[in-house]
Structures are given as structure tokens and as C-alpha cells.
Design a protein around this motif. Structure first.
Motif, PDB file in Angstrom:
ATOM      1  N   TYR A  59      14.095   2.061  -3.371  1.00 50.99           N
ATOM      2  CA  TYR A  59      13.247   2.232  -4.557  1.00 50.99           C
ATOM      3  C   TYR A  59      12.878   0.893  -5.179  1.00 50.99           C
ATOM      4  O   TYR A  59      11.775   0.730  -5.715  1.00 50.99           O
ATOM      5  CB  TYR A  59      13.957   3.110  -5.582  1.00 50.99           C
ATOM      6  N   ASN A  60      13.791  -0.069  -5.095  1.00 51.25           N
ATOM      7  CA  ASN A  60      13.502  -1.376  -5.679  1.00 51.25           C
ATOM      8  C   ASN A  60      12.409  -2.118  -4.920  1.00 51.25           C
ATOM      9  O   ASN A  60      11.785  -3.034  -5.462  1.00 51.25           O
ATOM     10  CB  ASN A  60      14.770  -2.228  -5.719  1.00 51.25           C
ATOM     11  N   LEU A  61      12.175  -1.757  -3.646  1.00 50.11           N
ATOM     12  CA  LEU A  61      11.030  -2.325  -2.939  1.00 50.11           C
ATOM     13  C   LEU A  61       9.721  -1.944  -3.623  1.00 50.11           C
ATOM     14  O   LEU A  61       8.746  -2.705  -3.584  1.00 50.11           O
ATOM     15  CB  LEU A  61      11.017  -1.839  -1.486  1.00 50.11           C
ATOM     16  N   LEU A  62       9.691  -0.792  -4.260  1.00 45.63           N
ATOM     17  CA  LEU A  62       8.516  -0.381  -5.018  1.00 45.63           C
ATOM     18  C   LEU A  62       8.522  -0.970  -6.424  1.00 45.63           C
ATOM     19  O   LEU A  62       7.586  -1.663  -6.826  1.00 45.63           O
ATOM     20  CB  LEU A  62       8.448   1.147  -5.098  1.00 45.63           C
ATOM     21  N   ALA A 105      10.277   9.631   9.851  1.00 43.98           N
ATOM     22  CA  ALA A 105       9.663  10.707   9.084  1.00 43.98           C
ATOM     23  C   ALA A 105       9.354  10.263   7.657  1.00 43.98           C
ATOM     24  O   ALA A 105       8.292  10.587   7.101  1.00 43.98           O
ATOM     25  CB  ALA A 105      10.582  11.925   9.075  1.00 43.98           C
ATOM     26  N   GLY A 106      10.277   9.507   7.057  1.00 43.08           N
ATOM     27  CA  GLY A 106      10.014   8.999   5.710  1.00 43.08           C
ATOM     28  C   GLY A 106       8.831   8.058   5.679  1.00 43.08           C
ATOM     29  O   GLY A 106       8.028   8.082   4.733  1.00 43.08           O
ATOM     30  N   ALA A 107       8.680   7.213   6.708  1.00 41.68           N
ATOM     31  CA  ALA A 107       7.522   6.317   6.773  1.00 41.68           C
ATOM     32  C   ALA A 107       6.229   7.106   6.885  1.00 41.68           C
ATOM     33  O   ALA A 107       5.201   6.729   6.286  1.00 41.68           O
ATOM     34  CB  ALA A 107       7.676   5.373   7.960  1.00 41.68           C
ATOM     35  N   ALA A 108       6.246   8.208   7.643  1.00 41.24           N
ATOM     36  CA  ALA A 108       5.049   9.046   7.751  1.00 41.24           C
ATOM     37  C   ALA A 108       4.682   9.653   6.397  1.00 41.24           C
ATOM     38  O   ALA A 108       3.505   9.700   6.009  1.00 41.24           O
ATOM     39  CB  ALA A 108       5.269  10.148   8.783  1.00 41.24           C
ATOM     40  N   VAL A 109       5.693  10.110   5.660  1.00 46.19           N
ATOM     41  CA  VAL A 109       5.436  10.635   4.308  1.00 46.19           C
ATOM     42  C   VAL A 109       4.898   9.530   3.407  1.00 46.19           C
ATOM     43  O   VAL A 109       3.978   9.744   2.610  1.00 46.19           O
ATOM     44  CB  VAL A 109       6.720  11.249   3.734  1.00 46.19           C
ATOM     45  N   GLY A 110       5.469   8.323   3.527  1.00 48.05           N
ATOM     46  CA  GLY A 110       4.983   7.207   2.733  1.00 48.05           C
ATOM     47  C   GLY A 110       3.531   6.863   3.036  1.00 48.05           C
ATOM     48  O   GLY A 110       2.769   6.492   2.132  1.00 48.05           O
ATOM     49  N   ALA A 111       3.136   6.994   4.311  1.00 48.22           N
ATOM     50  CA  ALA A 111       1.743   6.728   4.666  1.00 48.22           C
ATOM     51  C   ALA A 111       0.809   7.726   3.997  1.00 48.22           C
ATOM     52  O   ALA A 111      -0.282   7.360   3.521  1.00 48.22           O
ATOM     53  CB  ALA A 111       1.576   6.780   6.186  1.00 48.22           C
ATOM     54  N   VAL A 112       1.228   8.987   3.922  1.00 48.87           N
ATOM     55  CA  VAL A 112       0.412  10.004   3.234  1.00 48.87           C
ATOM     56  C   VAL A 112       0.319   9.693   1.746  1.00 48.87           C
ATOM     57  O   VAL A 112      -0.758   9.802   1.127  1.00 48.87           O
ATOM     58  CB  VAL A 112       0.992  11.402   3.475  1.00 48.87           C
ATOM     59  N   ILE A 113       1.447   9.304   1.147  1.00 47.27           N
ATOM     60  CA  ILE A 113       1.437   8.942  -0.275  1.00 47.27           C
ATOM     61  C   ILE A 113       0.533   7.745  -0.521  1.00 47.27           C
ATOM     62  O   ILE A 113      -0.228   7.699  -1.501  1.00 47.27           O
ATOM     63  CB  ILE A 113       2.869   8.659  -0.757  1.00 47.27           C
ATOM     64  N   ALA A 114       0.589   6.763   0.376  1.00 47.62           N
ATOM     65  CA  ALA A 114      -0.221   5.557   0.215  1.00 47.62           C
ATOM     66  C   ALA A 114      -1.709   5.867   0.297  1.00 47.62           C
ATOM     67  O   ALA A 114      -2.519   5.220  -0.394  1.00 47.62           O
ATOM     68  CB  ALA A 114       0.168   4.521   1.260  1.00 47.62           C
ATOM     69  N   VAL A 116      -3.218   8.282  -0.910  1.00 49.36           N
ATOM     70  CA  VAL A 116      -3.664   8.840  -2.191  1.00 49.36           C
ATOM     71  C   VAL A 116      -3.473   7.857  -3.333  1.00 49.36           C
ATOM     72  O   VAL A 116      -4.320   7.757  -4.228  1.00 49.36           O
ATOM     73  CB  VAL A 116      -2.916  10.153  -2.481  1.00 49.36           C
ATOM     74  N   ALA A 117      -2.349   7.102  -3.308  1.00 45.22           N
ATOM     75  CA  ALA A 117      -1.943   6.365  -4.502  1.00 45.22           C
ATOM     76  C   ALA A 117      -2.023   4.855  -4.389  1.00 45.22           C
ATOM     77  O   ALA A 117      -1.850   4.168  -5.402  1.00 45.22           O
ATOM     78  CB  ALA A 117      -0.510   6.751  -4.870  1.00 45.22           C
ATOM     79  N   ALA A 118      -2.252   4.287  -3.206  1.00 40.05           N
ATOM     80  CA  ALA A 118      -2.132   2.837  -3.042  1.00 40.05           C
ATOM     81  C   ALA A 118      -3.204   2.053  -3.786  1.00 40.05           C
ATOM     82  O   ALA A 118      -3.017   0.868  -4.069  1.00 40.05           O
ATOM     83  CB  ALA A 118      -2.174   2.472  -1.557  1.00 40.05           C
ATOM     84  N   VAL A 227      -1.457  -4.252   0.602  1.00 42.59           N
ATOM     85  CA  VAL A 227      -0.091  -4.704   0.336  1.00 42.59           C
ATOM     86  C   VAL A 227       0.736  -3.559  -0.228  1.00 42.59           C
ATOM     87  O   VAL A 227       1.887  -3.321   0.199  1.00 42.59           O
ATOM     88  CB  VAL A 227      -0.102  -5.900  -0.634  1.00 42.59           C
ATOM     89  N   ARG A 228       0.159  -2.829  -1.185  1.00 38.76           N
ATOM     90  CA  ARG A 228       0.888  -1.678  -1.740  1.00 38.76           C
ATOM     91  C   ARG A 228       1.147  -0.630  -0.668  1.00 38.76           C
ATOM     92  O   ARG A 228       2.219  -0.011  -0.638  1.00 38.76           O
ATOM     93  CB  ARG A 228       0.099  -1.072  -2.900  1.00 38.76           C
ATOM     94  N   THR A 229       0.185  -0.412   0.213  1.00 37.44           N
ATOM     95  CA  THR A 229       0.377   0.571   1.284  1.00 37.44           C
ATOM     96  C   THR A 229       1.559   0.199   2.159  1.00 37.44           C
ATOM     97  O   THR A 229       2.412   1.047   2.482  1.00 37.44           O
ATOM     98  CB  THR A 229      -0.898   0.674   2.136  1.00 37.44           C
ATOM     99  N   ALA A 230       1.620  -1.059   2.569  1.00 40.04           N
ATOM    100  CA  ALA A 230       2.732  -1.495   3.417  1.00 40.04           C
ATOM    101  C   ALA A 230       4.075  -1.349   2.703  1.00 40.04           C
ATOM    102  O   ALA A 230       5.069  -0.904   3.303  1.00 40.04           O
ATOM    103  CB  ALA A 230       2.510  -2.938   3.853  1.00 40.04           C
ATOM    104  N   MET A 231       4.126  -1.702   1.426  1.00 39.80           N
ATOM    105  CA  MET A 231       5.386  -1.605   0.687  1.00 39.80           C
ATOM    106  C   MET A 231       5.779  -0.148   0.458  1.00 39.80           C
ATOM    107  O   MET A 231       6.969   0.192   0.496  1.00 39.80           O
ATOM    108  CB  MET A 231       5.260  -2.339  -0.643  1.00 39.80           C
ATOM    109  N   ILE A 232       4.816   0.729   0.217  1.00 38.72           N
ATOM    110  CA  ILE A 232       5.120   2.153   0.050  1.00 38.72           C
ATOM    111  C   ILE A 232       5.705   2.713   1.335  1.00 38.72           C
ATOM    112  O   ILE A 232       6.680   3.472   1.325  1.00 38.72           O
ATOM    113  CB  ILE A 232       3.854   2.924  -0.372  1.00 38.72           C
TER     114      ILE A 232
END
Length: 431
Positions: A59-62, A105-114, A116-118, A227-232
Motif C-alpha cells: 500500500y505504501n507504494l501507492l 492475479a493481483g497485477a491483473a486486477v491492478g491493470a484494470v484499476i489503472a 479507470v483511475a490512473a 507512472v501511476r499505472t506502473a505503480m498501481i
């Protein structure tokens, strides 16, 4: 043989402390046990701490590195654990490699979040992640075949391939708690070291620039959205690892693991520990486990204590417990042990008196409300005279705490004034 410099010892001290925290208690418990097996409750507590450490560092990476406040960080953790559970139940994958499946799997979810939100930051990013988190939590009950409904998705650790650590030793089935714990502890250290390496990489320094001034970073050629996408994605992958470690510990991926409660827990742990220091989230994770396991085992008011403690930390130490420790170390270097000891003693007495008054008041209220079900139920059966005496003791403790806090602030002002006088004297001597 060359001796390490003091600075190197200081640099490695937190890592040695973390390794000792995860390794020594089980070994000592096994040595003291007649059966040579560590206590189950000890392994459960340490496994929760190890899992929360990885979760808070991800979480601190975000929040700390990229400045993105997320209210839905439980989504990649929970979905990563669910995906890992399905993979483990359908394929012959060794248990020590299962966190890799959860991380992917978490990275795939993060890509979907990115996706929308990056492109957003600040309040907009927080609200988008809140909405996405609630969407995933609602889907957990709408898709019982994937999320398992109320029962969740269970695994059997012993059903996977065994692992022979030594050719002459019995193979590890990972069914016993101690074998599963060593997998969790090893992954905690590996994931923490990997996040540490990433936090010092040039790309994360670019994420710091986007956090501090996205407009200037864009003018220098860096795309804040990329940059935000990669970190997410990075943060979500380690969140998936943390979720899978929880799966290994309890052998269950529950639908509640993607809820708002877990996202709030990692937020509180990270902010309490401090986002500016790498080991701040580690400290915050240990504090959270102390409340959620230790305090919760003796009082149902543990969430109230967590909220009050969080408020006090935010008001008294906005940079978290790690920042508070760093400031006290700096004060010790400037003023010496003799001058700082008086301030520390006053502050400790003020905190102790205030905490005792708060605990007595809260436990009295909970005892009156819940009766015999609350810890300290005897407080509900006090006579009228004893109740008034308890109220007087609570007021007296609060008065003493306020007086001690005032004296502690005065001691700090005296130290600051003495430091300014010393600086003036040094300037006069230099001229």
C-alpha cells in the motif's frame, strides 16, 4: 576480518530485527515445548503480522511513493487470493509457489484499476478506488460460483505436491501449521526485500516526482498517467501476494477479504507507522496486529481503541510512529541522554495516565452495556460509592495526564531554547 561500520549496522538493524521477530519466537517456543512444536497461537499471530507487513508495504507504494490515496486496496489482495485458491484446487502447484499466482492475479486486477483511475490523483483517485472496491465487494455476493458465497473458497494445504528439504528428512506436506508458517515468513522477507529494492530504483524516484509535482514531471517528458499505472500494478501485485499469504495461513479465501474493512485496516496501519520511512508501514502493521489480535482477545472495544490511537497519532505525529522515532533520535543526538530523559519520562507518564483513564472509562461503559460478556464485567457490579470512586479516579488520572503533558511541552521548549543559545554561542566563538 573487517568490522562493519556503525552506519552499516544501523542500516541493517531493522532487517535483523524483522528476521528475529519472524524466526526466534517459533524456535524458542519449539525448544520450550515438550513435543518440540511451536505454540499454535504464536504461529497464527506471527503469520498475521507477516501478512500485514507485506500488505502495508504494498500500500505504501501507492500512498507513500506515488501519493495515491486508495480506498480499495483490498480488491487486488482478495481477488489475488481467490484466484490462487482456484489455481491450487485445480492444478498441482507447490504451496511455496502459490503466492506467485496470487501476485500475477493481483497485477491483473491492478491493470484494470489503472485503466479507470490512473489519469486522476488526489480526491478523484480516492473516490474512484472507493467505488471500484465497493463494486468488487458487491460482486462477491452476486457471483457465488467464483467467490464461494458465504463459505468462501477453501483449500487443503496438504493436497499439493510435497517438498523434500533434505534428502534424508521427511517431506514437507505443509499441512502442519509450522510448515505453512515458514513459507509465510520466507515470503514476507523476500517480498519486503523486493519492495525495498524497488523503492530505491530510478523509476520509483520518478513516481516521487509525479507525486510532488505532476505538471513539472510531465514537462520533463514523464507521463504521470503511465507512472501511476506502473505503480498501481506493482502495488496490486504485492497486495495479491499478501492476500495469498493469508490464504495459506487460514486455508480460506473469504468474500469479506475484498471489503472496505480490510482496505481501512491497511490504510490505518500504513498511516500510523508513517509513509515517509520504508519501515514505517512495518511498524504500523505490527501495531495493527497488536490491536486486532492482542487487544481484541480481551476487549470487544478494540476498534474504539484503534480509532482513538489513530487520531492521537495523526494529531501528535503526522509523519507516523517512524517519524516520531526519527525525531526523538535527532533530539537525543543534539541534546544528549540526560536532557532528553526528563522529557521522555514526563511524556511516558502522561500517556500512561491518559491511557489508563481511557481504558477504565471505556471498559466501565462496555461492562454496563454488555454485562458479563465484556472484559472487566466486574466494573458493572460496583456499588454506588465504588462507582463514584472510579469516576473520581478517572478524573484524577486525566488531570495528572494533562499536567504531565504540559510539563513535557515546557521541557521541549526549554530544550529548543537551550539549543538556540548554544548556536548563538558557537557563532560568537566563530567570529
Amino acid at each position: 576480518m573487517t568490522r562493519l561500520q556503525p552506519a552499516r549496522w544501523v542500516r541493517w538493524a531493522p532487517w535483523l530485527a524483522l528476521a528475529a521477530l519472524l524466526g526466534l519466537p517459533p524456535l524458542v517456543s519449539a525448544w520450550l515445548s515438550p513435543a518440540g512444536v511451536p505454540q499454535g497461537w504464536l504461529l497464527a499471530c506471527l503469520a498475521q503480522a507477516a501478512t500485514m507487513i507485506v500488505f502495508a508495504l504494498s500500500y505504501n507504494l501507492l500512498l507513500g511513493e506515488t501519493g495515491l490515496l486508495s480506498f480499495g486496496h483490498a480488491a487486488p489482495a482478495g481477488l489475488g487470493a481467490l484466484a490462487a485458491a482456484h489455481v491450487f484446487n485445480h492444478y498441482a502447484i507447490p504451496l511455496p509457489l502459490l503466492p506467485l499466482a496470487g501476485g500475477v492475479a493481483g497485477a491483473a486486477v491492478g491493470a484494470v484499476i489503472a485503466l479507470v483511475a490512473a489519469r486522476r490523483a488526489g480526491t478523484a483517485f480516492a473516490m474512484i478506488t472507493l467505488g471500484l472496491g465497493e463494486l468488487v465487494a458487491a460482486a462477491a455476493w452476486a457471483l457465488p460460483d467464483w467467490f464461494g458465497g458465504e463459505a468462501g473458497v477453501a483449500i487443503d494445504r496438504a493436497s499439493g505436491p510435497t517438498l523434500s528439504m533434505v534428502a534424508t528428512a521427511a517431506p514437507w506436506t505443509f499441512g502442519p501449521d509450522r510448515q505453512a508458517y515458514w513459507v509465510i515468513a520466507a515470503w514476507c522477507l523476500v517480498a519486503s526485500a523486493t519492495i525495498r529494492v524497488l523503492s530505491r530504483a530510478p523509476f520509483v524516484r520518478l513516481a516521487n516526482a509525479v507525486r510532488d509535482n505532476p505538471v513539472r514531471a510531465a514537462s520533463l517528458g514523464a507521463s504521470p498517467a503511465r507512472v501511476r499505472t506502473a505503480m498501481i500494478v506493482l502495488a496490486a501485485s504485492f497486495a495479491g501476494v499478501a492476500g495469498t499469504l493469508t490464504l495459506i495461513n487460514v486455508e480460506l479465501a473469504a468474500a469479506e477479504s475484498v471489503g472496505m474493512m480490510r482496505s481501512a485496516a491497511v490504510l490505518i496501519a500504513t498511516v500510523t507507522g508513517g509513509t515517509a520511512s520504508f519501515f514505517g508501514p512495518v511498524l504500523g502493521a505490527l501495531v495493527w496486529v497488536a490491536f486486532s489480535v492482542g487487544v481484541a482477545s480481551v476487549s470487544r472495544a478494540w476498534m474504539l481503541y484503534v480509532g482513538l490511537f489513530f487520531i492521537v497519532v495523526v494529531l501528535a505525529a503526522p509523519d507516523g510512529l517512524a517519524g516520531l522515532v526519527a525525531r526523538q533520535r535527532a533530539a537525543l543526538a543534539r541534546h544528549g541522554w540526560r536532557r532528553c530523559s526528563a522529557y521522555w519520562a514526563l511524556a511516558a507518564l502522561a500517556a500512561a495516565c491518559g491511557a489508563l483513564a481511557l481504558v477504565l472509562a471505556v471498559q466501565r461503559a462496555y461492562a454496563l452495556r454488555f454485562g458479563d460478556d465484556a472484559a472487566g464485567a466486574g466494573l458493572a457490579m460496583l456499588s454506588t460509592r465504588a462507582a463514584w470512586g472510579l469516576a473520581a479516579a478517572i478524573v484524577a488520572l486525566m488531570v495528572v495526564a494533562l499536567w504531565m503533558a504540559r510539563r513535557a511541552r515546557h521541557a521541549v521548549r526549554v530544550l529548543d531554547q537551550q539549543e538556540r543559545l548554544d548556536q548563538l554561542d558557537r557563532r560568537k566563538e566563530a567570529t
